[in-house]
Scaffold this motif. Structure first.
Motif, PDB file in Angstrom:
ATOM      1  N   LYS A 179     -21.673   0.667  15.564  1.00 40.52           N
ATOM      2  CA  LYS A 179     -21.895  -0.297  16.510  1.00 40.52           C
ATOM      3  C   LYS A 179     -21.747  -1.882  15.987  1.00 40.52           C
ATOM      4  N   LYS A 180     -21.366  -1.812  14.528  1.00 37.53           N
ATOM      5  CA  LYS A 180     -21.201  -3.145  13.807  1.00 37.53           C
ATOM      6  C   LYS A 180     -22.343  -4.018  14.098  1.00 37.53           C
ATOM      7  N   THR A 181     -23.659  -3.595  14.068  1.00 42.14           N
ATOM      8  CA  THR A 181     -24.924  -4.130  14.268  1.00 42.14           C
ATOM      9  C   THR A 181     -25.791  -4.096  13.327  1.00 42.14           C
ATOM     10  N   VAL A 182     -26.667  -5.153  12.893  1.00 42.64           N
ATOM     11  CA  VAL A 182     -27.709  -5.190  12.003  1.00 42.64           C
ATOM     12  C   VAL A 182     -28.980  -5.807  12.653  1.00 42.64           C
ATOM     13  N   TYR A 183     -30.040  -4.900  12.285  1.00 40.67           N
ATOM     14  CA  TYR A 183     -31.359  -4.854  13.150  1.00 40.67           C
ATOM     15  C   TYR A 183     -32.445  -5.648  12.129  1.00 40.67           C
ATOM     16  N   LEU A 184     -33.291  -6.333  12.707  1.00 40.54           N
ATOM     17  CA  LEU A 184     -34.578  -6.966  11.960  1.00 40.54           C
ATOM     18  C   LEU A 184     -35.708  -6.495  12.952  1.00 40.54           C
ATOM     19  N   GLN A 185     -36.585  -5.376  12.544  1.00 42.41           N
ATOM     20  CA  GLN A 185     -37.758  -4.987  13.249  1.00 42.41           C
ATOM     21  C   GLN A 185     -38.848  -5.911  12.469  1.00 42.41           C
ATOM     22  N   MET A 186     -39.525  -6.501  13.485  1.00 36.06           N
ATOM     23  CA  MET A 186     -40.586  -7.528  12.823  1.00 36.06           C
ATOM     24  C   MET A 186     -42.032  -7.183  13.478  1.00 36.06           C
ATOM     25  N   ASN A 187     -42.995  -6.421  12.651  1.00 34.60           N
ATOM     26  CA  ASN A 187     -44.164  -6.408  13.287  1.00 34.60           C
ATOM     27  C   ASN A 187     -45.460  -7.039  12.726  1.00 34.60           C
ATOM     28  N   SER A 188     -46.376  -7.034  13.262  1.00 30.87           N
ATOM     29  CA  SER A 188     -47.598  -7.711  12.738  1.00 30.87           C
ATOM     30  C   SER A 188     -47.204  -9.113  12.604  1.00 30.87           C
ATOM     31  N   LEU A 189     -46.441  -9.618  13.426  1.00 31.34           N
ATOM     32  CA  LEU A 189     -45.976 -11.279  13.293  1.00 31.34           C
ATOM     33  C   LEU A 189     -47.173 -12.154  13.230  1.00 31.34           C
ATOM     34  N   LYS A 190     -46.986 -13.310  12.280  1.00 32.60           N
ATOM     35  CA  LYS A 190     -47.982 -14.102  11.828  1.00 32.60           C
ATOM     36  C   LYS A 190     -47.325 -15.517  12.563  1.00 32.60           C
ATOM     37  N   PRO A 191     -48.273 -16.639  12.675  1.00 36.94           N
ATOM     38  CA  PRO A 191     -47.743 -17.791  12.972  1.00 36.94           C
ATOM     39  C   PRO A 191     -46.517 -18.358  12.235  1.00 36.94           C
ATOM     40  N   GLU A 192     -47.046 -18.056  10.894  1.00 36.94           N
ATOM     41  CA  GLU A 192     -46.210 -18.721   9.743  1.00 36.94           C
ATOM     42  C   GLU A 192     -44.634 -17.878   9.729  1.00 36.94           C
ATOM     43  N   ASP A 193     -44.363 -16.982  10.465  1.00 36.71           N
ATOM     44  CA  ASP A 193     -43.074 -16.329  10.832  1.00 36.71           C
ATOM     45  C   ASP A 193     -42.288 -17.012  11.911  1.00 36.71           C
ATOM     46  N   THR A 194     -42.792 -18.073  12.241  1.00 35.47           N
ATOM     47  CA  THR A 194     -42.112 -18.909  13.155  1.00 35.47           C
ATOM     48  C   THR A 194     -40.984 -19.432  12.669  1.00 35.47           C
ATOM     49  N   ALA A 195     -39.659 -19.522  13.146  1.00 39.71           N
ATOM     50  CA  ALA A 195     -38.393 -19.987  12.627  1.00 39.71           C
ATOM     51  C   ALA A 195     -37.172 -19.524  13.316  1.00 39.71           C
ATOM     52  N   VAL A 196     -36.041 -20.197  12.872  1.00 41.43           N
ATOM     53  CA  VAL A 196     -35.088 -19.927  13.571  1.00 41.43           C
ATOM     54  C   VAL A 196     -34.330 -18.658  12.598  1.00 41.43           C
ATOM     55  N   TYR A 197     -34.080 -17.697  13.155  1.00 42.22           N
ATOM     56  CA  TYR A 197     -33.408 -16.512  12.388  1.00 42.22           C
ATOM     57  C   TYR A 197     -31.970 -16.451  12.255  1.00 42.22           C
ATOM     58  N   PHE A 198     -31.397 -16.181  10.990  1.00 41.91           N
ATOM     59  CA  PHE A 198     -30.165 -16.185  11.013  1.00 41.91           C
ATOM     60  C   PHE A 198     -29.725 -14.886  10.446  1.00 41.91           C
ATOM     61  N   CYS A 199     -28.455 -14.649  11.169  1.00 50.13           N
ATOM     62  CA  CYS A 199     -27.702 -13.311  10.550  1.00 50.13           C
ATOM     63  C   CYS A 199     -26.537 -13.853   9.463  1.00 50.13           C
ATOM     64  N   HIS A 200     -26.260 -12.994   8.508  1.00 45.42           N
ATOM     65  CA  HIS A 200     -25.360 -13.496   7.263  1.00 45.42           C
ATOM     66  C   HIS A 200     -24.388 -12.429   6.886  1.00 45.42           C
ATOM     67  N   ASN A 201     -23.437 -12.577   6.840  1.00 53.02           N
ATOM     68  CA  ASN A 201     -22.800 -11.533   6.221  1.00 53.02           C
ATOM     69  C   ASN A 201     -22.263 -11.831   4.711  1.00 53.02           C
ATOM     70  N   GLU A 202     -23.227 -11.285   3.702  1.00 51.94           N
ATOM     71  CA  GLU A 202     -23.260 -11.730   2.464  1.00 51.94           C
ATOM     72  C   GLU A 202     -21.943 -11.664   1.695  1.00 51.94           C
ATOM     73  N   GLY A 203     -20.856 -10.893   2.199  1.00 52.72           N
ATOM     74  CA  GLY A 203     -19.637 -10.765   1.444  1.00 52.72           C
ATOM     75  C   GLY A 203     -18.722 -11.716   1.791  1.00 52.72           C
ATOM     76  N   ARG A 204     -18.751 -12.272   3.120  1.00 54.04           N
ATOM     77  CA  ARG A 204     -17.823 -13.209   3.661  1.00 54.04           C
ATOM     78  C   ARG A 204     -18.440 -14.498   3.911  1.00 54.04           C
ATOM     79  N   ASN A 205     -20.122 -14.764   3.525  1.00 55.18           N
ATOM     80  CA  ASN A 205     -20.583 -15.810   3.658  1.00 55.18           C
ATOM     81  C   ASN A 205     -20.345 -16.387   5.175  1.00 55.18           C
ATOM     82  N   ASN A 206     -20.653 -15.524   6.145  1.00 56.31           N
ATOM     83  CA  ASN A 206     -20.361 -16.084   7.588  1.00 56.31           C
ATOM     84  C   ASN A 206     -21.549 -16.039   8.253  1.00 56.31           C
ATOM     85  N   TRP A 207     -22.205 -17.115   8.877  1.00 60.04           N
ATOM     86  CA  TRP A 207     -23.471 -17.027   9.497  1.00 60.04           C
ATOM     87  C   TRP A 207     -23.262 -16.949  11.225  1.00 60.04           C
TER      88      TRP A 207
END
Length: 113
Positions: A75-103
């Protein structure tokens, strides 16, 4: 040109869960390591988790045991399952291709009661 599109962010109460998705287009997805990063207001962007093409993973100490990164190469998809979330997890989350340096454009996660 590869395009990364994140989804799944939102507002959640402390202790709750969210699942982020990052869909890639136009690339040979399976050969690249993929990462999730986050940036909170006034802070530098930081690595959250990486998954390599063989499936091995690496996590920031702050999320170990709470977050899980996974990928579906078909599916060309990467996931991030986030459990037990805390207020300090508040942020903008970005996906990144580590090989192509694409955001991706980012998705907002807010943890608040």
């Amino acid at each position: 040109q590869e395009r990364l599109v994140e989804s799944g962010g939102g507002l959640v109460q402390p202790g709750g869960s969210l699942r982020l998705s990052c869909a890639a287009s136009g690339s040979i997805f399976s050969i690249y390591a993929m990462g999730w990063y986050r940036q909170a207001p006034g802070k530098q962007r930081e690595l959250v988790a990486v998954i390599y093409n063989g499936g091995s993973t690496k996590y920031a100490d702050s999320v170990k045991g709470r977050f899980t990164i996974s990928r579906d190469n078909a599916k060309k998809t990467v996931y991030l399952q986030m459990n037990s979330l805390k207020p300090e997890d508040t942020a903008v989350y970005f996906c990144h291709n580590e090989g192509r340096n694409n955001w991706g454009q980012g998705t907002q996660v807010t943890v608040s009661s």
